[in-house]
Design an enzyme around this catalytic site. Structure first.
Site, PDB file in Angstrom:
ATOM      1  CG  HIS A  33      -0.427  -0.180   2.724  1.00 47.52           C
ATOM      2  ND1 HIS A  33       0.566   1.175   3.074  1.00 47.52           N
ATOM      3  CD2 HIS A  33      -0.431  -1.089   3.679  1.00 47.52           C
ATOM      4  CE1 HIS A  33       0.669   0.685   4.034  1.00 47.52           C
ATOM      5  NE2 HIS A  33       0.459  -0.353   4.543  1.00 47.52           N
ATOM      6  CB  CYS A  43       1.630  -3.521   5.091  1.00 43.33           C
ATOM      7  SG  CYS A  43       0.116  -4.155   5.942  1.00 43.33           S
TER       8      CYS A  43
END
Length: 380
Positions: free
Chosen positions: A110, A136
């Protein structure tokens, strides 16, 4: 509760809030695509059909035993339901844009973090390139958007702790002498003209790498491997790579600029390392006057050429154009051949298309605005 279970609980709340805002379903060609993340490099490498199409600076998880990015092999968005444009977690106090899952909805690729109002959090964005996430893989906003729109579901994902090195079978014949470089440039320089109005540094990084035998990279792959920001010493400063340096009203658009030697050196070193060429070539930032550069060209057999910063088109910008926070209006880069011509002049190659290549110059003008900063390539 173990680390993986905690991730599931935390991320479930995030993705419930994210809603069902998915990109158009990619073509079913995921098996052509491969994503490699190196925690040591803090880079994400994306391949399409064995061709490297993006090498992006990233931030993986903080290595504390709780937020580490998981190592191993995964399938991107295997369920087909973990791809969205925005999420926000009140628990964590931040969200992100352009997310795609690689372990369900628990771990994602992301953008850098944003607020609940979808505004980039500057102090978090500044951490790009170092471990900073909850596990992430963070990308710049541009690269996250590209990844979200481009890399299809089903792509393989491999995450490793070690630095990433390409197979040496990707290399073309390297050039190891000044004469080889001069001859090769005369036949191939037209293949390395810049593809965007303001991408001259990326074009010359590509040209310099080609000398070492790395010729499978296109300009955009290199351009978007730069971190983009506002400090030309650390990032590529550009709001629109296809726009000019003046606004419609004639005022200076300072954020349409380029970058300085440290980032060019770092990028070149990164690719040399990636292709296993650290022991064969050396890249240095140097402050070289014309006399110093002439001496290298005339007397140093290990010197294979240099990128120099100067004011481009002084007839347009002036010999001493405005400067703001280290940004010089009209900045441009050119490549200096490692040999002098028969008359003892420099042979200078411009990444902009020009009918008369190379320029033959007794002295290279308008370099003084940059303190004669130079990125030089040497054979070890």
């Amino acid at each position: 509760m173990n680390v993986f279970l905690k991730k599931i609980v935390m991320t479930a709340g995030i993705l419930l809030f994210a809603g069902m805002c998915f990109a158009a379903e990619p073509e079913s060609n995921g098996n052509r695509w491969k994503v490699i993340v190196s925690i040591a490099d803090q880079k994400t490498y994306v391949y399409d059909n064995e061709k490297l199409v993006r090498a992006a600076v990233c931030s993986t998880g903080i290595e504390d035993g709780d937020n580490d990015t998981p190592l191993g092999d995964y399938i991107l968005n295997e369920s087909g339901q973990k791809r969205g444009e925005f999420f926000y977690s009140r628990k964590v106090g931040e969200g992100a844009r352009y997310w795609v899952g690689f372990i369900g909805g628990v771990y994602l690729f992301h953008s850098v973090p944003v607020t609940e109002d979808n505004v980039v959090i500057p102090e978090e964005a500044a951490k790009l390139g170092e471990p900073a996430s909850h596990g992430c893989v963070r990308l710049s906003m541009r690269n996250a958007y590209w990844f979200y729109r481009t890399v299809p579901d089903g792509a393989s994902v491999h995450i490793q702790k070690e630095p990433y090195t390409c197979s040496t079978d990707k290399l073309a014949s390297p050039l190891v002498s000044k004469k080889q470089v001069t001859s090769w440039l005369s036949f191939h320089e037209h293949e390395y003209y810049q593809q965007h109005l303001l991408s001259c540094e990326a074009a010359l990084v590509r040209l310099t790498l080609a000398i070492t035998g790395i010729r499978d990279l296109d300009e955009d792959t290199i351009l978007y491997s730069f971190p983009w920001g506002t400090d030309p010493e650390k990032s590529f400063v550009c709001d629109n790579v296809d726009a000019g340096r003046r606004n419609k009203d004639g005022s200076i658009h300072w954020n349409n600029y380029g970058t300085h030697p440290p980032l060019v050196v770092k990028t070149l070193q990164s690719y040399l390392h990636m292709y296993g060429l650290d022991a064969s070539y050396e890249v240095r930032e140097m402050k070289l006057s014309d006399a110093d550069l002439r001496n290298l060209a005339a007397n140093n057999e290990r010197f294979l050429g240099a990128v120099v910063w100067l004011v481009g088109h002084p007839e347009r910008w002036g010999e001493h154009p405005p400067v703001k926070n280290g940004i010089v209006l009209g900045e441009h880069v050119r490549f200096v051949d490692p040999e002098l011509d028969k008359a003892g002049k420099f042979m200078v190659w411009d990444p902009e298309k020009h009918p008369d290549q190379p320029y033959h110059l007794a002295a290279i003008p308008t370099r003084n605005m940059f303190g004669y900063r130079t990125v030089a390539l040497f054979k070890r």
